[in-house]
Design an enzyme around this catalytic site. Structure first.
Site, short mmCIF file in Angstrom:
data_model
loop_
_atom_site.label_atom_id
_atom_site.label_comp_id
_atom_site.label_asym_id
_atom_site.label_seq_id
_atom_site.Cartn_x
_atom_site.Cartn_y
_atom_site.Cartn_z
CG ASP A 97 -8.80 6.87 8.77
OD1 ASP A 97 -9.22 6.73 9.93
OD2 ASP A 97 -8.49 7.97 8.29
CD GLU A 155 -9.58 10.28 10.87
OE1 GLU A 155 -10.03 10.54 9.73
OE2 GLU A 155 -8.91 9.26 11.13
CG HIS A 163 -2.19 0.78 1.01
ND1 HIS A 163 -3.23 0.33 0.25
CD2 HIS A 163 -2.58 1.99 1.46
CE1 HIS A 163 -4.20 1.21 0.24
NE2 HIS A 163 -3.83 2.24 0.97
#
Length: 527
Positions: free
Chosen positions: A156, A272, A93
């Site tokens: 997340d 957030e 990723h």
């Protein structure tokens, strides 16, 4: 025998390509029980990453069956006269080829050969879980939930490897309270650049422990991590409120994170936010929380401009909790905030569904062919004192009104980060993550192209430099050692010393471009 022959074939290829001066018969003494391959499919898979901005083919890919396989491979590279590089890859990723190499071997940490031997042990008494470095956080969660427990701090997106996020930091809306994931590790097993397998913690081999956490893979490969756990909630009250005034938005965020040491009933569990600069609906993929049947337009809220800010907060609770008490706790916290009246959106959902919310969005994007595209992401830590200037210059300036993806913004408390770790943050008590998580699309819109978004990223960095906003890149990407030295600042001598101690031939994680391998042409042995 077949495995050793395959190993021989792979290393012979290394010899022919990088000039490794090693007697091939010596390879039969290298114990690798996993699978070392030069198969085209494996090579191709390891040549790209989530960013799809760069491609670099390794010479071979190792699917280890144990820590010993990794150790033996590194020892081979370390002791060879010319050597070769080794990079660990989890879920791939990374954005700019950080887990790639063109002069060596990729260690695929999500190896199928580990399925029967991988270590996942939960201690209910001591409240920790031991996991393999290549384990995905979603699988860690599934395991710990069987015991009514879960890790304290998250990212997340849960389809990331444990070793990958611990090598960077690992942040989400819980970081204001529990700190990043690297602040919630008790112990690790690490294979250094010498091939040594070392168990480390705050008390045992602490220098390696602090080096590896946030160390971008420079000092060793994490094969086991002991992660702190807490009793897991079952449900989440998920709330979003909107702001048109940036000062009010940041004031409220900073107020809420200042409550981190208060009792659970007097603070939120997750904080957030994101920026909405799109001229149309704010119901993009990240904000699918808002009902498509009741779309919200910026103009309908009397924002008085083309930018809105969304505060995203949660309150965790357990099944059987008096919901009236939750209502009262939430109301008491919200009444101190200055969001746009009537802009509150609330939903209750299972804790697991909340943590895995981005994966749900991923599946939607995949179905539309919008996931496997270039991702020119830019992640910055911005000091609190300059976040207003950043808003004016970037959100209300450089970006225009097309975003091609979510823009996250939320503050964190610096005292939740340990300065002994390798990661660097701004030198202020509070700093913001600003994450521009854009996707480049080839749909005819010039503002959504890879070139346009990459140019915007360069403009943002140039603006920060010219305005003397001392940002630090998170998931950093630089191409020269001078840039890395500037990034680390006063920490650079420590980073260099640690590199020379734990990876003296500089063979690990060369895709980060911090150090050149000792066998590279023109390589510098000092700085």
């Amino acid at each position: 025998m077949a495995t050793k022959l395959l190993l021989l074939f792979a290393i012979c290829r290394l010899i022919s390509i990088v000039g490794l001066t090693l007697n091939p018969t010596d390879l039969f003494h290298v114990e690798i029980t996993g699978h070392l391959t030069t198969n085209h499919v494996d090579i191709k898979s390891a040549s790209t990453d989530f960013g799809k901005l760069t491609s670099s083919s390794p010479i071979a890919v190792l699917h280890p069956s144990s820590t010993s396989d990794i150790s033996n491979l590194i020892k081979l590279a370390y002791k060879s006269p010319n050597g070769f590089t080794i990079s660990a890859r989890g879920h791939g990723h990374s954005i700019n080829g950080q887990s790639q190499t063109s002069t060596g071997v990729i260690v695929q940490m999500m190896s199928a050969h580990l399925s029967k031997t991988r270590l996942t042990v939960v201690s209910q008494k001591m409240m920790y879980v031991d996991v393999w470095g290549g384990e995905l956080w979603i699988d860690v969660l599934k395991t710990t939930l069987k015991f009514g427990l879960s890790p304290k701090s998250w990212t997340d997106y849960l389809y990331l490897s444990v070793g990958g996020t611990l090598s960077n930091g690992g942040i989400s809306g819980q970081a204001f309270n529990h700190g990043p994931q690297i602040s919630n590790v008790y112990e690790m097993d690490v294979v250094t650049g010498r091939g040594d397998v070392v168990t480390c913690s705050m008390d045992q081999n602490p220098e390696l422990f602090y080096s590896v956490l946030g160390g971008l893979g420079q000092f060793g490969i994490i094969t086991r991590a002991r992660i702190a756990l807490e009793p897991s909630p079952q449900m989440v009250r998920w709330i979003r409120v909107l702001y048109s005034n940036f000062s009010a938005f940041t004031h409220d965020q900073e107020y809420l994170i200042s409550l981190h040491d208060q009792p659970q009933s007097q603070k939120f569990d997750y904080i957030e936010g994101f920026v909405i600069v799109d001229e149309g609906l704010i119901n993009n993929w990240r904000s699918s929380f808002f009902s498509p049947n009741n779309p919200v337009k910026i103009t309908s809220l009397g924002a008085g401009g083309n930018v809105l800010y969304c505060l995203e907060i949660t309150k965790n609770y357990h099944d059987g909790t008096d919901l009236e008490a939750i209502d009262q706790e939430v109301e008491a916290l919200l009444k101190r905030l200055n969001y746009i009246p009537a802009s509150m959106f609330t939903t209750d959902l299972p804790y697991v569904d909340f943590l895995d919310r981005v994966h749900t969005a991923e599946l939607k994007l995949r179905s539309k062919g919008l996931w496997e595209v270039p991702h020119p992401w830019l992640n910055l830590f911005v000091p609190k004192s300059r976040i207003g200037d950043f808003d004016k210059g970037v959100f209300k300036g450089i970006l225009g009104n097309k975003t091609s993806g979510p823009i996250l913004i939320y503050p964190m408390n610096k005292n939740k980060w340990d300065e002994r770790m390798s990661v660097v943050t701004p030198n202020e008590d509070v700093f913001y993550l600003v994450a521009l998580l854009r996707s480049a699309l080839d749909n005819g819109e010039e503002t959504l192209t890879l070139k346009h978004l990459s140019d915007e990223n360069r403009k943002i960095l140039a603006f920060c430099k010219e305005s003397k906003i001392e940002v630090k890149q998170y998931l950093p990407h630089y191409t020269t050692q001078k840039e890395w030295m500037d990034h680390y600042g006063d920490k650079w001598p420590q980073i260099y010393k640690r590199k020379m101690e734990f990876d003296p031939r500089r063979i690990l994680a060369t895709g980060q471009r911090i150090f050149e391998p000792s066998f590279a042409s023109g390589s510098r042995s000092s700085w």
